[in-house]
Scaffold this motif. Structure first.
Motif, PDB file in Angstrom:
ATOM      1  N   ILE A 144     -12.141  20.557 151.665  1.00 23.85           N
ATOM      2  CA  ILE A 144     -12.494  19.201 151.248  1.00 23.85           C
ATOM      3  C   ILE A 144     -12.062  18.242 152.350  1.00 23.85           C
ATOM      4  O   ILE A 144     -10.967  18.375 152.911  1.00 23.85           O
ATOM      5  CB  ILE A 144     -11.788  18.832 149.920  1.00 23.85           C
ATOM      6  N   ALA A 145     -12.890  17.267 152.632  1.00 27.92           N
ATOM      7  CA  ALA A 145     -12.545  16.262 153.646  1.00 27.92           C
ATOM      8  C   ALA A 145     -11.227  15.588 153.272  1.00 27.92           C
ATOM      9  O   ALA A 145     -10.958  15.327 152.103  1.00 27.92           O
ATOM     10  CB  ALA A 145     -13.661  15.220 153.749  1.00 27.92           C
ATOM     11  N   SER A 146     -10.414  15.319 154.270  1.00 26.82           N
ATOM     12  CA  SER A 146      -9.070  14.769 154.053  1.00 26.82           C
ATOM     13  C   SER A 146      -9.090  13.483 153.238  1.00 26.82           C
ATOM     14  O   SER A 146      -8.286  13.310 152.313  1.00 26.82           O
ATOM     15  CB  SER A 146      -8.383  14.502 155.383  1.00 26.82           C
ATOM     16  N   ALA A 147      -9.992  12.570 153.562  1.00 26.11           N
ATOM     17  CA  ALA A 147     -10.055  11.292 152.848  1.00 26.11           C
ATOM     18  C   ALA A 147     -10.428  11.505 151.378  1.00 26.11           C
ATOM     19  O   ALA A 147      -9.858  10.871 150.482  1.00 26.11           O
ATOM     20  CB  ALA A 147     -11.063  10.362 153.517  1.00 26.11           C
ATOM     21  N   LEU A 148     -11.363  12.404 151.131  1.00 30.17           N
ATOM     22  CA  LEU A 148     -11.780  12.688 149.749  1.00 30.17           C
ATOM     23  C   LEU A 148     -10.643  13.349 148.974  1.00 30.17           C
ATOM     24  O   LEU A 148     -10.389  13.006 147.817  1.00 30.17           O
ATOM     25  CB  LEU A 148     -13.015  13.594 149.744  1.00 30.17           C
ATOM     26  N   LEU A 149      -9.947  14.259 149.601  1.00 32.57           N
ATOM     27  CA  LEU A 149      -8.816  14.922 148.965  1.00 32.57           C
ATOM     28  C   LEU A 149      -7.715  13.921 148.612  1.00 32.57           C
ATOM     29  O   LEU A 149      -7.169  13.947 147.509  1.00 32.57           O
ATOM     30  CB  LEU A 149      -8.256  16.026 149.867  1.00 32.57           C
ATOM     31  N   ALA A 150      -7.422  13.020 149.537  1.00 28.38           N
ATOM     32  CA  ALA A 150      -6.395  12.010 149.282  1.00 28.38           C
ATOM     33  C   ALA A 150      -6.791  11.121 148.103  1.00 28.38           C
ATOM     34  O   ALA A 150      -5.967  10.816 147.229  1.00 28.38           O
ATOM     35  CB  ALA A 150      -6.173  11.167 150.533  1.00 28.38           C
ATOM     36  N   GLU A 151      -8.050  10.727 148.069  1.00 28.56           N
ATOM     37  CA  GLU A 151      -8.532   9.886 146.964  1.00 28.56           C
ATOM     38  C   GLU A 151      -8.478  10.644 145.641  1.00 28.56           C
ATOM     39  O   GLU A 151      -8.074  10.107 144.611  1.00 28.56           O
ATOM     40  CB  GLU A 151      -9.964   9.423 147.255  1.00 28.56           C
ATOM     41  N   ALA A 152      -8.858  11.901 145.659  1.00 26.16           N
ATOM     42  CA  ALA A 152      -8.831  12.721 144.451  1.00 26.16           C
ATOM     43  C   ALA A 152      -7.396  12.914 143.953  1.00 26.16           C
ATOM     44  O   ALA A 152      -7.134  12.850 142.742  1.00 26.16           O
ATOM     45  CB  ALA A 152      -9.485  14.072 144.715  1.00 26.16           C
ATOM     46  N   LYS A 153      -6.472  13.135 144.872  1.00 28.46           N
ATOM     47  CA  LYS A 153      -5.064  13.282 144.484  1.00 28.46           C
ATOM     48  C   LYS A 153      -4.543  11.999 143.845  1.00 28.46           C
ATOM     49  O   LYS A 153      -3.796  12.042 142.870  1.00 28.46           O
ATOM     50  CB  LYS A 153      -4.201  13.650 145.699  1.00 28.46           C
ATOM     51  N   GLU A 154      -4.947  10.864 144.380  1.00 30.17           N
ATOM     52  CA  GLU A 154      -4.537   9.566 143.822  1.00 30.17           C
ATOM     53  C   GLU A 154      -5.081   9.387 142.405  1.00 30.17           C
ATOM     54  O   GLU A 154      -4.358   8.984 141.501  1.00 30.17           O
ATOM     55  CB  GLU A 154      -5.017   8.429 144.738  1.00 30.17           C
ATOM     56  N   VAL A 155      -6.349   9.721 142.217  1.00 22.60           N
ATOM     57  CA  VAL A 155      -6.957   9.615 140.887  1.00 22.60           C
ATOM     58  C   VAL A 155      -6.271  10.573 139.921  1.00 22.60           C
ATOM     59  O   VAL A 155      -5.951  10.196 138.783  1.00 22.60           O
ATOM     60  CB  VAL A 155      -8.482   9.895 140.946  1.00 22.60           C
ATOM     61  N   ALA A 156      -6.052  11.790 140.340  1.00 18.18           N
ATOM     62  CA  ALA A 156      -5.377  12.767 139.480  1.00 18.18           C
ATOM     63  C   ALA A 156      -3.986  12.278 139.092  1.00 18.18           C
ATOM     64  O   ALA A 156      -3.583  12.394 137.925  1.00 18.18           O
ATOM     65  CB  ALA A 156      -5.289  14.120 140.189  1.00 18.18           C
ATOM     66  N   SER A 157      -3.282  11.680 140.031  1.00 24.29           N
ATOM     67  CA  SER A 157      -1.945  11.161 139.744  1.00 24.29           C
ATOM     68  C   SER A 157      -2.005  10.003 138.755  1.00 24.29           C
ATOM     69  O   SER A 157      -1.238   9.945 137.799  1.00 24.29           O
ATOM     70  CB  SER A 157      -1.284  10.710 141.053  1.00 24.29           C
ATOM     71  N   GLN A 158      -2.929   9.078 138.977  1.00 23.23           N
ATOM     72  CA  GLN A 158      -3.077   7.921 138.086  1.00 23.23           C
ATOM     73  C   GLN A 158      -3.464   8.341 136.678  1.00 23.23           C
ATOM     74  O   GLN A 158      -3.028   7.738 135.702  1.00 23.23           O
ATOM     75  CB  GLN A 158      -4.116   6.945 138.639  1.00 23.23           C
ATOM     76  N   GLU A 159      -4.286   9.355 136.572  1.00 25.80           N
ATOM     77  CA  GLU A 159      -4.754   9.820 135.259  1.00 25.80           C
ATOM     78  C   GLU A 159      -3.845  10.889 134.669  1.00 25.80           C
ATOM     79  O   GLU A 159      -4.123  11.427 133.597  1.00 25.80           O
ATOM     80  CB  GLU A 159      -6.188  10.338 135.374  1.00 25.80           C
ATOM     81  N   ARG A 160      -2.788  11.222 135.396  1.00 29.68           N
ATOM     82  CA  ARG A 160      -1.830  12.244 134.965  1.00 29.68           C
ATOM     83  C   ARG A 160      -2.534  13.548 134.581  1.00 29.68           C
ATOM     84  O   ARG A 160      -2.392  14.075 133.483  1.00 29.68           O
ATOM     85  CB  ARG A 160      -0.978  11.731 133.814  1.00 29.68           C
TER      86      ARG A 160
ATOM     87  N   MET B 257      -5.355  18.445 139.893  1.00 32.59           N
ATOM     88  CA  MET B 257      -6.519  18.526 140.780  1.00 32.59           C
ATOM     89  C   MET B 257      -7.521  19.521 140.214  1.00 32.59           C
ATOM     90  O   MET B 257      -8.723  19.293 140.270  1.00 32.59           O
ATOM     91  CB  MET B 257      -6.086  18.949 142.187  1.00 32.59           C
ATOM     92  N   ARG B 258      -7.024  20.613 139.671  1.00 34.73           N
ATOM     93  CA  ARG B 258      -7.902  21.623 139.083  1.00 34.73           C
ATOM     94  C   ARG B 258      -8.765  21.001 137.987  1.00 34.73           C
ATOM     95  O   ARG B 258      -9.985  21.198 137.955  1.00 34.73           O
ATOM     96  CB  ARG B 258      -7.073  22.765 138.508  1.00 34.73           C
ATOM     97  N   ALA B 259      -8.151  20.238 137.086  1.00 34.52           N
ATOM     98  CA  ALA B 259      -8.896  19.616 135.991  1.00 34.52           C
ATOM     99  C   ALA B 259      -9.920  18.626 136.531  1.00 34.52           C
ATOM    100  O   ALA B 259     -11.053  18.548 136.037  1.00 34.52           O
ATOM    101  CB  ALA B 259      -7.940  18.925 135.025  1.00 34.52           C
ATOM    102  N   LEU B 260      -9.536  17.872 137.545  1.00 35.60           N
ATOM    103  CA  LEU B 260     -10.443  16.892 138.140  1.00 35.60           C
ATOM    104  C   LEU B 260     -11.639  17.571 138.792  1.00 35.60           C
ATOM    105  O   LEU B 260     -12.787  17.159 138.606  1.00 35.60           O
ATOM    106  CB  LEU B 260      -9.670  16.055 139.167  1.00 35.60           C
TER     107      LEU B 260
END
Length: 85
Positions: free
Chosen positions: A11-27, A30-33
């Motif tokens: 996964i592109a680094s920027a997309l991964l970082a954004e996904a990790k942020e969303v996963a963290s905010q939504e508690r 990454m697997r679920a996302l």
């Protein structure tokens, strides 16, 4: 019984970082996302393939008697009759 399989995805680094942020905010994980995203994409594509154009023809396929010769010029003139063209 649900079987799970480990896999590696690049996964592109920027997309991964954004996904990790969303996963963290939504508690959530990454697997679920990722699974949610894949389900949505697969569902959307299934709906795209299942489109069928409904039959919208008239009782017969013949033109009205005044247009029986099939002249497009005559049909077009009649469509625009009285509209200033």
């Amino acid at each position: 019984m649900v079987l799970c399989m480990k896999t590696t995805v690049e996964i592109a680094s920027a997309l991964l970082a954004e996904a990790k942020e969303v996963a963290s905010q939504e508690r959530t994980s990454m697997r679920a996302l990722i699974e949610e995203g894949l389900r949505r994409v697969l569902e959307d594509r299934q709906h795209e393939r299942s489109f069928h154009l409904r039959r919208a023809s008239f009782r017969n396929s013949r033109l009205q008697p005044e247009f029986a010769d099939g002249s497009w010029d005559r049909i077009r003139d009649r469509i625009y009759e009285g509209r200033g063209s």
